[in-house]
Motif scaffolding. Sequence first.
Motif, PDB file in Angstrom:
ATOM      1  N   ASP A 216      36.740  31.802  44.294  1.00  0.00           N
ATOM      2  CA  ASP A 216      35.425  32.520  44.081  1.00  0.00           C
ATOM      3  C   ASP A 216      34.807  33.945  45.320  1.00  0.00           C
TER       4      ASP A 216
ATOM      5  N   PHE B 103      38.556  47.625  36.004  1.00  0.00           N
ATOM      6  CA  PHE B 103      38.601  46.820  34.739  1.00  0.00           C
ATOM      7  C   PHE B 103      37.461  47.056  33.295  1.00  0.00           C
TER       8      PHE B 103
ATOM      9  N   GLN C  68      38.456  37.917  51.036  1.00  0.00           N
ATOM     10  CA  GLN C  68      39.051  38.759  50.555  1.00  0.00           C
ATOM     11  C   GLN C  68      38.095  40.108  51.545  1.00  0.00           C
TER      12      GLN C  68
ATOM     13  N   GLU D  17      45.782  44.409  47.626  1.00  0.00           N
ATOM     14  CA  GLU D  17      45.828  44.906  45.889  1.00  0.00           C
ATOM     15  C   GLU D  17      44.837  46.249  45.424  1.00  0.00           C
TER      16      GLU D  17
ATOM     17  N   LYS E   1      43.131  40.465  50.410  1.00  0.00           N
ATOM     18  CA  LYS E   1      42.920  38.995  49.660  1.00  0.00           C
ATOM     19  C   LYS E   1      43.635  38.271  50.783  1.00  0.00           C
TER      20      LYS E   1
END
Length: 372
Positions: free
Chosen positions: A163, A196, A167, A191, A156
């Motif tokens: 939004d 999740f 990325q 990252e 990123k």
Amino acid sequence: MSDTSPKNTPLPPGSTIGILGGGQLGRMLAVAATQLGFHVHIFSDTPGPAFEVAQSHTVAPYEDEAAIAAFARSVDVVTYEFENIPRATAEAAMAHAPLHPSLKALETSQDRIVEKAFLSGLGIPVAPYAVVTRHTKKSINYDVPGAQPKYPALLKTARFGYDGKGQVRVESEDDLTDAHTQIGLVPSVLEERIAFAREISIIAVGDVDGNVNSYDLAENVHENQILKTSMIPANVPDNLMPMAHVMAERIVRALDYVGTLAVEFFHCPDHPEGPLLVNEIAPRVHNSGHWTLDACLCSQFENHIRAIVGWPLGSTRRHSDALMTNLLGDEITTWADIAADTSSAFHVYGKGEARSARKMGHMTRLSPLTRE
Ligand code: AMP
């Protein structure tokens, strides 16, 4: 700060609030301010949805410091609806009127490298990451502040990403050079891509006396990295709300923050750093808090205005369950059906062209409270 600043004396109705930015967030802030009897002056580089509901406007580049100074002199307090405000602009405004939220909040959230270091410094977990600093044709250099990021990952850009813009997905270290080239070789964070369980956010508000209140957690679904729906209550264990609130409170205090703040989390119960990792913070009212307009006595917009004028915070209690749906692009053409839905509140931003994925409005369906 002078002794007439809102830190000491609440601004009375009839005072003027200056807002940097003229989009839908500025519009909803202006409506809330008007409800409380304030005047609103919008400053934006282009006319936008907020102009229709504010008494005064300035159209000038954000870099035009003379225009910013004149704007700030004509208002009693300055706030903003987006975080990519140049430092010089914020300083030019602060020379003539109090600025809330703080410059520190702006600077921290403008740069993912600064933001992640700030959060980690507060002991708040973030997705494991590395800072990508330099890249030559042959090699890529990166510093690893925490654990080595695991692949698959996301690269990123440190600045000007939102939004999902700026990325790229990186499947393995072999892809890193290409990925960095793709995003323009700018400073970036690499990252870990988090598996999740869900994305959630908390909207908190801090006042001039250091009180911090939070709204209930929203469970957010993104489509193509743009928020589509927020569901309240989030389908999470009860202990997450106090955990998220404590993190938000720590952030608010560390930034001397006055106003509404959003913290976006990944809920990942099985991650070694979990169950909550902060994705990012937004020093402003936030799309995942739009439901508060209709499901709470006092919305995130009203509470932001109350905070920056030095008033007591309003209630953040939810009186209904809510499902907020963003209306993107030509979804707004179904306006007549939405208008006929008597269990939903409808908000239209008054934007001209319904470009693909452009946020044109939102609707919030309310239902009776299932749990506090
Ligand atoms: P951001 O612009 O960082 O908020 O990212 C936009 C969206 O991309 C997030 O809301 C997530 O849906 C997704 N995303 C961002 N970072 C990660 C990550 N580290 N792991 C998994 N998904 C991510």
